[in-house]
Design a protein around this motif. Structure first.
Motif, short mmCIF file in Angstrom:
data_model
loop_
_atom_site.label_atom_id
_atom_site.label_comp_id
_atom_site.label_asym_id
_atom_site.label_seq_id
_atom_site.Cartn_x
_atom_site.Cartn_y
_atom_site.Cartn_z
N GLU A 84 0.84 -1.19 0.00
CA GLU A 84 0.00 0.00 0.00
C GLU A 84 0.88 1.24 0.00
O GLU A 84 1.87 1.32 0.72
CB GLU A 84 -0.92 0.01 1.23
N HIS A 85 0.53 2.20 -0.83
CA HIS A 85 1.32 3.43 -1.03
C HIS A 85 2.71 3.12 -1.58
O HIS A 85 3.61 3.97 -1.53
CB HIS A 85 1.44 4.24 0.26
N GLY A 86 2.88 1.91 -2.10
CA GLY A 86 4.19 1.52 -2.64
C GLY A 86 5.19 1.15 -1.57
O GLY A 86 6.39 1.05 -1.85
N TRP A 87 4.72 0.90 -0.33
CA TRP A 87 5.63 0.77 0.80
C TRP A 87 5.68 -0.63 1.38
O TRP A 87 4.79 -1.46 1.20
CB TRP A 87 5.18 1.70 1.93
N PHE A 88 6.79 -0.88 2.11
CA PHE A 88 6.86 -1.89 3.16
C PHE A 88 7.21 -1.14 4.44
O PHE A 88 7.34 0.07 4.44
CB PHE A 88 7.89 -2.98 2.83
N ASP A 89 7.36 -1.82 5.55
CA ASP A 89 7.65 -1.26 6.87
C ASP A 89 6.37 -0.70 7.51
O ASP A 89 5.27 -1.12 7.17
CB ASP A 89 8.77 -0.22 6.80
N LYS A 90 6.53 0.22 8.48
CA LYS A 90 5.41 0.63 9.33
C LYS A 90 5.56 2.11 9.68
O LYS A 90 5.62 2.92 8.79
CB LYS A 90 5.34 -0.24 10.59
N ARG A 91 5.53 2.50 10.96
CA ARG A 91 5.88 3.82 11.48
C ARG A 91 4.78 4.87 11.37
O ARG A 91 4.67 5.74 12.22
CB ARG A 91 7.17 4.35 10.82
N TRP A 92 3.96 4.81 10.35
CA TRP A 92 2.98 5.87 10.08
C TRP A 92 1.69 5.69 10.88
O TRP A 92 1.32 4.60 11.26
CB TRP A 92 2.62 5.89 8.60
N ILE A 93 0.99 6.79 11.02
CA ILE A 93 -0.35 6.80 11.60
C ILE A 93 -1.38 6.26 10.61
O ILE A 93 -2.52 6.01 10.96
CB ILE A 93 -0.72 8.24 12.06
N PHE A 94 -0.98 6.02 9.37
CA PHE A 94 -1.90 5.49 8.37
C PHE A 94 -2.36 4.08 8.76
O PHE A 94 -1.67 3.33 9.44
CB PHE A 94 -1.25 5.47 6.99
N GLU A 95 -3.53 3.70 8.29
CA GLU A 95 -4.23 2.52 8.78
C GLU A 95 -3.42 1.23 8.72
O GLU A 95 -3.42 0.45 9.66
CB GLU A 95 -5.54 2.33 8.00
N GLU A 96 -2.75 0.98 7.62
CA GLU A 96 -2.04 -0.30 7.47
C GLU A 96 -0.97 -0.49 8.54
O GLU A 96 -0.68 -1.61 8.96
CB GLU A 96 -1.40 -0.39 6.08
N SER A 97 -0.39 0.60 8.98
CA SER A 97 0.64 0.58 10.01
C SER A 97 0.05 0.67 11.41
O SER A 97 0.50 0.02 12.34
CB SER A 97 1.59 1.77 9.76
N LEU A 98 -0.98 1.47 11.55
CA LEU A 98 -1.59 1.78 12.84
C LEU A 98 -2.34 0.60 13.44
O LEU A 98 -2.33 0.39 14.66
CB LEU A 98 -2.55 2.97 12.65
N ARG A 99 -3.01 -0.18 12.61
CA ARG A 99 -3.87 -1.26 13.11
C ARG A 99 -3.06 -2.50 13.47
O ARG A 99 -2.30 -3.02 12.66
CB ARG A 99 -4.93 -1.65 12.06
N MET A 100 -3.26 -2.96 14.68
CA MET A 100 -2.65 -4.21 15.14
C MET A 100 -3.67 -5.33 15.06
O MET A 100 -4.85 -5.12 15.36
CB MET A 100 -2.22 -4.08 16.60
N PRO A 101 -3.26 -6.54 14.69
CA PRO A 101 -4.16 -7.67 14.89
C PRO A 101 -4.31 -7.91 16.39
O PRO A 101 -3.35 -7.76 17.15
CB PRO A 101 -3.45 -8.84 14.21
N PHE A 102 -5.51 -8.22 16.83
CA PHE A 102 -5.73 -8.52 18.25
C PHE A 102 -6.93 -9.46 18.35
O PHE A 102 -8.06 -9.09 18.05
CB PHE A 102 -5.98 -7.24 19.04
N LEU A 103 -6.64 -10.70 18.73
CA LEU A 103 -7.64 -11.75 18.84
C LEU A 103 -7.53 -12.37 20.22
O LEU A 103 -6.41 -12.67 20.67
CB LEU A 103 -7.43 -12.82 17.76
N VAL A 104 -8.66 -12.56 20.89
CA VAL A 104 -8.64 -13.06 22.26
C VAL A 104 -9.66 -14.19 22.42
O VAL A 104 -10.84 -14.00 22.12
CB VAL A 104 -8.98 -11.93 23.27
N ARG A 105 -9.18 -15.33 22.89
CA ARG A 105 -10.07 -16.44 23.26
C ARG A 105 -10.05 -16.57 24.77
O ARG A 105 -9.00 -16.82 25.37
CB ARG A 105 -9.61 -17.74 22.60
#
Length: 546
Positions: free
Chosen positions: A360-381
Motif C-alpha cells: 500500500e502506497h508503494g511501501w513496506f515497513d510501518k511507522r505511520w499513523i496510516f491505517e495499514e501501520s496503525l492497526r494491530m491484529p488482536f484476537l482473544v479467546r
C-alpha cells in the motif's frame, strides 16, 4: 529424555526461582496469597498465553477479511471463531521496541522512556504487568523476540533472541547465558514454549509470553514453506503506484518504498545477513527453490513498474510464507492446551507489535499513523467469558493490554498505567464512556526510513496529524476515513471540514494533557542523528533497526 531445545535447568535454578516451586512454597513466597487459600485461589485464576509476532499486518490474517486474501491462516482464525476479533486495535507508536515497552508497562513511550529503537534501553526497574502477576503467584516465562536491549525482568524463565534475532540456527540468551540453537526460529520458539508448559508447576497459574520473530524483514521462510503458494500471483494493492499527490512532503520524502528502498537482499537476489547461518543442507534446499526463479528474473530483466511488480510478488511470497510458520505454531499451542486439559481456563491472545505495509502506497515497513501501520491484529479467546465469534469496532490499543491481563487475573491495576482494561468488552459490554479518540506518537527520524516524526488523534472516522521533523516546517493533515479510506487526500484546508478540524484539535489538546505529553520534544528522542541519510533525491538504502 528432554526435548532438544530445552535445557535441564532444574538443578541450576537460583534460590527463590519459582518456576518449579511447590504449592506451599509458592504460597509462602507470593505477595497477597496465604498458604490456606493458595490452592483455591490458583485454581480459579486463568492462565494466560500471550502470542506476539513482529510486523504482522491484519491484511495477512484471513479472519480480518482483506479483499486480496493473501493467505489462509486457519489456526489464527480459530481464535477469532472461538473468541473476539478486535477490528480497531491501534498501536501507540508503530515500531517494534516502543510497542513492546507499552505492552509491558501499560504506558505511552513518552512516559516509559522507550521512544525509539535507535538509542534507548528499556528500564527494567519499571512496574510491568508480568512483575505484578509474578508477585500475585503466577509463573512467568518469556520466550522469543525481546528487542528492548536490557535483560527481561519479572520472569521466572526467559530465553530470548538478541537484537532482531536470526531466522535460522539463531543465537539466543537463556536467563543470561548465551547459547546457539539449531533449527528454524519459529519452530524453536514454539518448541521452547511447549517444553516450558510441560515442565511448569501445575498447581499454579501461568503467564507465557511467546514472541515470534516472523514475519520481520528479511522474511526468511522455513524450507517446508518455500513452495507453499505454488508461485501464486498476488493481487496488487490499488495504491501500489501511489503518486503521493494530495498530501504534504512527509509521504514523498520517506525512504521505505518497494521501488527504491527494498534491496536485492530482501528479494533473495543477493546473500542476506541471515545467509551465513544456513547449514549446507539448508542452503541446498534454499538454492533449489530460489535459484531457478532468480535466473528467470535476470534473463527477463524487468525495469520500471515491471520491476516494482516483480519485487512486490517476491515480497508477498516470502512474507506470507513466514506467516505460515506462525500459524502452524499457534495451532501447536492450541492443540497442546487442549490435550493438557488447559484450554478451558486459559486466555489465549494473538497480536503483533504493529501493522505493516504490504505494498500500500508503494511501501513496506510501518511507522505511520496510516491505517495499514496503525492497526494491530488482536484476537482473544477466553472460554466461558468471551462469546465465540464476537467482534468489536471499539477503539482499543496496546496500552490496554497490561490493565486487561491484570484485571483478568484479579490483580489491581496501578494508577500509573494509562490504558484501560478490555475485560468489559470481552464480556460483551462496551462502557458508555469508552474512548472515542485515540492519541498516536512517532519520533524516530531520520534513520532508518526518513519518516517524519508526527503525532495525531484518531476517531472512528477522522484522523488529524501534525508533522514536526527537526529542521523542517511543521504542518497538518486531516483525513476522512469514510470518504477516503485509503488516506490519499488531506482535507485539512477544506472549508467544509472547519468544524471537524476544530473539534479534533481540541481532542488532541485534551489527550496530550491527560497523557502527560511534554510540550517540547527532547532532541535525543529522534534517535542517533550523527550519520544522517542523504537528502531526498539522493537516497541510499539504510538497514532498518526494526
Amino acid at each position: 529424555m528432554l526435548p532438544r531445545h530445552f535445557p535441564d535447568i532444574l538443578p541450576s535454578l537460583p534460590a527463590g526461582i519459582l518456576l518449579f516451586a511447590s504449592t506451599a512454597g509458592a504460597a509462602a513466597s507470593t505477595a497477597g496469597t496465604t498458604a490456606s487459600t493458595a490452592g483455591v485461589a490458583e485454581s480459579r485464576r486463568p492462565n494466560i498465553v500471550f502470542i506476539f509476532s513482529d510486523d504482522h499486518a491484519t491484511s495477512a490474517i484471513s479472519a480480518y477479511g482483506d479483499q486480496r486474501r493473501l493467505l489462509d491462516t486457519p489456526r489464527i482464525d480459530q481464535l477469532a471463531r472461538e473468541g473476539m476479533r478486535f477490528d480497531r486495535c491501534l498501536v501507540t507508536n508503530a515500531i517494534c521496541g516502543p510497542s513492546r515497552a507499552t505492552v509491558l508497562t501499560g504506558k505511552y513511550n513518552h512516559l516509559n522512556g522507550f521512544v525509539n529503537n535507535a538509542n534507548r534501553t528499556f528500564d527494567g526497574s519499571q512496574t510491568t504487568f508480568p512483575k505484578l502477576l509474578r508477585s500475585a503467584g503466577y509463573q512467568t516465562a518469556l520466550i522469543g523476540k525481546w528487542h528492548l536491549k536490557s535483560d527481561p525482568t519479572g520472569f521466572d524463565f526467559w530465553q530470548i533472541l538478541p537484537g532482531q534475532g536470526a531466522y535460522y540456527n539463531p543465537p539466543m540468551i537463556r536467563n543470561g547465558e548465551k547459547i546457539n540453537v539449531d533449527g528454524y526460529v519459529t519452530d524453536i520458539i514454539t518448541d521452547l514454549s511447549l517444553d516450558w508448559l510441560g515442565r511448569r508447576d501445575t498447581s499454579r497459574p501461568f503467564l507465557l509470553m511467546l514472541h515470534h520473530k516472523a514475519p520481520h524483514r528479511e522474511w526468511y521462510p522455513a524450507l517446508r514453506h518455500l513452495d507453499a503458494d505454488h508461485d501464486r500471483v498476488y493481487p496488487e494493492p490499488p495504491t501500489l503506484f501511489d503518486d503521493y499527490a494530495g498530501r504534504g512532503p512527509a509521504v514523498r520524502e520517506q525512504d521505505m518504498s518497494i521501488a527504491h528502498t527494498m534491496e536485492p537482499k530482501d528479494s533473495k537476489l543477493a546473500p542476506t545477513r541471515q545467509a551465513g547461518r544456513l547449514t549446507p543442507a539448508q542452503q541446498a534446499g534454499w538454492d533449489r527453490y530460489y535459484e531457478p526463479r532468480n535466473a528467470r528474473f535476470r534473463a527477463e530483466n524487468p525495469q520500471g513498474d515491471d520491476l516494482v511488480r516483480w519485487k512486490y510478488q517476491r515480497y508477498m511470497h516470502d512474507y506470507t510464507a513466514t506467516i505460515r510458520g506462525v500459524d502452524e505454531s499457534i495451532g501447536r499451542v492450541l492443540d497442546y492446551l487442549e490435550r493438557a486439559g488447559l484450554a478451558e481456563n486459559t486466555i489465549v491472545i494473538y497480536s503483533s507489535d504493529q501493522g505493516f505495509f504490504l505494498g500500500e502506497h508503494g511501501w513496506f515497513d510501518k511507522r505511520w499513523i496510516f491505517e495499514e501501520s496503525l492497526r494491530m491484529p488482536f484476537l482473544v479467546r477466553w472460554p466461558g467469558v468471551t462469546a465465540p465469534g464476537s467482534a468489536t469496532r471499539a477503539i482499543v490499543s496496546n496500552v490496554d493490554f497490561a490493565p486487561t491481563l491484570l484485571e483478568a487475573a484479579g490483580v489491581a491495576v496501578p494508577a500509573e498505567m494509562q490504558g484501560r482494561s478490555l475485560v468489559p468488552l470481552l464480556r460483551g459490554k462496551t462502557p458508555g464512556d469508552w474512548r472515542r479518540a485515540f492519541y498516536y506518537e512517532y519520533y524516530e527520524y531520520p534513520a532508518p526510513h526518513r519518516v517524519w516524526p508526527h503525532e495525531g488523534v484518531v476517531t472512528d472516522r477522522h484522523k488529524l496529524v501534525r508533522y514536526f521533523a527537526p529542521g523542517r516546517e511543521s504542518y497538518w493533515e486531516l483525513f476522512d476515513l469514510a470518504a477516503d479510506p485509503r488516506e490519499l487526500t488531506s482535507v485539512y484546508d477544506s472549508a467544509s471540514y472547519k468544524n471537524t478540524r476544530k473539534k479534533l484539535e481540541g481532542e488532541l489538546t485534551r489527550l496530550r494533557r491527560e497523557l502527560k505529553v511534554p510540550e517540547t520534544i527532547p532532541p535525543d528522542w529522534f534517535g542517533n542523528r550523527g550519520n544522517l541519510p542523504p537528502a531526498p533525491g539522493k537516497k541510499k538504502n539504510a538497514r532498518p533497526r526494526d
